[in-house]
Design an enzyme around this catalytic site. Sequence first.
Site, PDB file in Angstrom:
ATOM      1  N   GLU A   1     -12.675   0.520 -16.351  1.00 33.36           N
ATOM      2  CA  GLU A   1     -13.928   0.008 -15.766  1.00 33.36           C
ATOM      3  C   GLU A   1     -13.660  -0.488 -14.354  1.00 33.36           C
ATOM      4  O   GLU A   1     -12.678  -1.179 -14.120  1.00 33.36           O
ATOM      5  CB  GLU A   1     -14.521  -1.163 -16.578  1.00 33.36           C
ATOM      6  CG  GLU A   1     -15.162  -0.786 -17.877  1.00 33.36           C
ATOM      7  CD  GLU A   1     -15.743  -1.990 -18.604  1.00 33.36           C
ATOM      8  OE1 GLU A   1     -16.132  -2.983 -17.941  1.00 33.36           O
ATOM      9  OE2 GLU A   1     -15.756  -1.963 -19.849  1.00 33.36           O
TER      10      GLU A   1
ATOM     11  N   ASN B   1      -9.619  -2.906 -16.892  1.00 37.46           N
ATOM     12  CA  ASN B   1     -10.954  -3.117 -16.310  1.00 37.46           C
ATOM     13  C   ASN B   1     -10.782  -4.098 -15.160  1.00 37.46           C
ATOM     14  O   ASN B   1     -10.359  -5.240 -15.381  1.00 37.46           O
ATOM     15  CB  ASN B   1     -11.919  -3.691 -17.350  1.00 37.46           C
ATOM     16  CG  ASN B   1     -12.194  -2.727 -18.485  1.00 37.46           C
ATOM     17  OD1 ASN B   1     -11.792  -1.567 -18.429  1.00 37.46           O
ATOM     18  ND2 ASN B   1     -12.878  -3.185 -19.510  1.00 37.46           N
TER      19      ASN B   1
ATOM     20  N   HIS C   1     -16.422  -2.502 -28.802  1.00 38.46           N
ATOM     21  CA  HIS C   1     -16.864  -3.072 -27.514  1.00 38.46           C
ATOM     22  C   HIS C   1     -17.868  -4.170 -27.819  1.00 38.46           C
ATOM     23  O   HIS C   1     -19.045  -4.107 -27.473  1.00 38.46           O
ATOM     24  CB  HIS C   1     -17.484  -1.987 -26.641  1.00 38.46           C
ATOM     25  CG  HIS C   1     -17.570  -2.345 -25.179  1.00 38.46           C
ATOM     26  ND1 HIS C   1     -17.061  -1.576 -24.155  1.00 38.46           N
ATOM     27  CD2 HIS C   1     -18.145  -3.417 -24.574  1.00 38.46           C
ATOM     28  CE1 HIS C   1     -17.325  -2.146 -22.989  1.00 38.46           C
ATOM     29  NE2 HIS C   1     -17.958  -3.268 -23.214  1.00 38.46           N
TER      30      HIS C   1
ATOM     31  N   TYR D   1     -12.534  -5.895 -11.688  1.00 39.94           N
ATOM     32  CA  TYR D   1     -13.754  -6.163 -10.925  1.00 39.94           C
ATOM     33  C   TYR D   1     -13.530  -7.037  -9.705  1.00 39.94           C
ATOM     34  O   TYR D   1     -14.177  -6.876  -8.681  1.00 39.94           O
ATOM     35  CB  TYR D   1     -14.810  -6.821 -11.827  1.00 39.94           C
ATOM     36  CG  TYR D   1     -15.400  -5.848 -12.822  1.00 39.94           C
ATOM     37  CD1 TYR D   1     -14.810  -5.635 -14.061  1.00 39.94           C
ATOM     38  CD2 TYR D   1     -16.545  -5.116 -12.501  1.00 39.94           C
ATOM     39  CE1 TYR D   1     -15.331  -4.727 -14.964  1.00 39.94           C
ATOM     40  CE2 TYR D   1     -17.077  -4.211 -13.398  1.00 39.94           C
ATOM     41  CZ  TYR D   1     -16.466  -4.011 -14.629  1.00 39.94           C
ATOM     42  OH  TYR D   1     -16.991  -3.105 -15.526  1.00 39.94           O
TER      43      TYR D   1
ATOM     44  N   ARG E   1     -16.234   7.605 -20.951  1.00 39.98           N
ATOM     45  CA  ARG E   1     -15.762   6.541 -21.834  1.00 39.98           C
ATOM     46  C   ARG E   1     -16.959   5.872 -22.468  1.00 39.98           C
ATOM     47  O   ARG E   1     -17.866   5.407 -21.780  1.00 39.98           O
ATOM     48  CB  ARG E   1     -14.936   5.505 -21.053  1.00 39.98           C
ATOM     49  CG  ARG E   1     -14.536   4.321 -21.897  1.00 39.98           C
ATOM     50  CD  ARG E   1     -13.725   3.275 -21.170  1.00 39.98           C
ATOM     51  NE  ARG E   1     -13.434   2.158 -22.059  1.00 39.98           N
ATOM     52  CZ  ARG E   1     -13.797   0.899 -21.817  1.00 39.98           C
ATOM     53  NH1 ARG E   1     -14.438   0.572 -20.707  1.00 39.98           N
ATOM     54  NH2 ARG E   1     -13.531  -0.057 -22.697  1.00 39.98           N
TER      55      ARG E   1
ATOM     56  N   GLU F   1     -11.433  -5.517 -24.074  1.00 37.78           N
ATOM     57  CA  GLU F   1     -11.408  -6.858 -23.508  1.00 37.78           C
ATOM     58  C   GLU F   1     -11.393  -7.989 -24.539  1.00 37.78           C
ATOM     59  O   GLU F   1     -12.353  -8.784 -24.645  1.00 37.78           O
ATOM     60  CB  GLU F   1     -12.586  -7.035 -22.551  1.00 37.78           C
ATOM     61  CG  GLU F   1     -12.569  -6.057 -21.416  1.00 37.78           C
ATOM     62  CD  GLU F   1     -13.603  -6.365 -20.357  1.00 37.78           C
ATOM     63  OE1 GLU F   1     -14.503  -7.168 -20.600  1.00 37.78           O
ATOM     64  OE2 GLU F   1     -13.498  -5.805 -19.259  1.00 37.78           O
TER      65      GLU F   1
END
Length: 453
Positions: A357, A298, A128, A300, A84, A173
């Site tokens: 991600e 994504n 991005h 985290y 990606r 995002e």
Amino acid sequence: MSDAPAQGRDFRFPDGFLWGAATAAHQIEGSPLADGAGPSIWTRFAHTPGMTLNGDTGDVACDHYRRWKQDVALMRELGLKAYRFSVSWSRIHPEGTGRVNQAGLDFYSRLVDELLENGIEPLLTLFHWDLPAALDDRGGWLNRDCADWFADYGTTLYRALDGRVKKWATINEPWVVTDGGYLHGALAPGHRSRYEAPIAAHNLMRAHGAAAQAYRAEGRHEMGLVVNIEPKYPAGDSPEDAAAVRRAHAYMNEQFLHPALLGRYPDELKDIFGDAWPEWPAEDFALIRQPLDFVGINYYTRSVTAAGDSYPQRTAVVRQPLGTYTETGWEVFPQGLTDLLLWFKDTYGDLPVYITENGAAFFDPPVAEGGRVRDPLRTDYLRKHLSAIHDAIAAGVDVRGYMAWSLLDNLEWSLGYSKRFGIVHVNYGTQERTPKDSARWYSKVIASNGRTL
Ligand SMILES: CO[C@H](O)c1c[n+]2c([nH]1)[C@H](O)[C@@H](O)[C@H](O)[C@H]2CO
């Protein structure tokens, strides 16, 4: 799910599960103005004194713009099935719209061909965060014309690459772009306005819809949106904490998925932004809500949430005394990924999901004699999150792939080169790449389709 993967459990992932790694143009390429490229807002932001740690810029980064062939060879050596990456808009349209810079298009065309020749599927993100500076001069995401600018840019790439690229994503995002770039100012273009943030957010979603709509006219494959979302858990059992969780959840997790997939905003946003929340034209939602083939998530960390004085959502994140935290101050909480994926399925249905991600910055030791980088904390982080994904798949969530963040140590935006997320170490002085232990472990996971987790 217990944190530690159960012994003897069969961790096989679905056949065809797409194992890969992710990067972004500004964070790895360097050479931002090479071969006719125009500046982006991140080139400007990083060259503005005080905006990034140590004044770090993307002028060199990982020099991927020149080392792309060796980096693809490294992906092949690691056995990645997919990669990606994002395209730098201002390499393609130096002024953001109109004139096409063929040298920029040729760079990505060569990269895609090299990936395919090495059996690696490209997943391309149009945007991005590195908006062409020329468009920022015209209002950027605050100008409603951005939807046309973005659709035109996407169409340039669709016509050049579709077919070789079969998985596209419009925006990475939108929440970080607006919260970081327009509300708090920590990210480019560095604005701090409660009035601009909702306008930028809404226009980003209009641009997403316009680019997805343009894809249906040009492309024959898959189009998605990438969001960063995290589960919000109440710090206590008070009504105030419950209300804070509702606001935090709406502000981060629903603000962009609701318009994209349901054609409306969560009700909480009007309360959160107050008089800064405009009334949107109804026709905007028909543009925003375009059919998607997947959503990229994504993930985290989680947030244990209480009522607080954060702006604009009026919440506070409560640090967990027994928690494990990464170098970026994010709690390691794999269960949150399972919970989040179940929420996504319950809320939006059976739309396919890619984890686009997932990764962590830890303090890595220097490259040891013989070329080893021991990063057990990162391997443990990845293992536990893959186990959490496996739990979600077992519960019926249609997760199609996983992109580790990141392939390479790289430029962490305003934090410069201070945080290392890569499964491959980069010596920024020599540009030498050294696969970390986590990369070697990940290679085995990929080769066994998860069984060796
Ligand atoms: C706030 O966490 C976000 O989900 C998030 C984390 N990350 C991201 N988004 C961005 O997509 C990457 O460019 C960052 O390098 C990466 C690591 O910080």
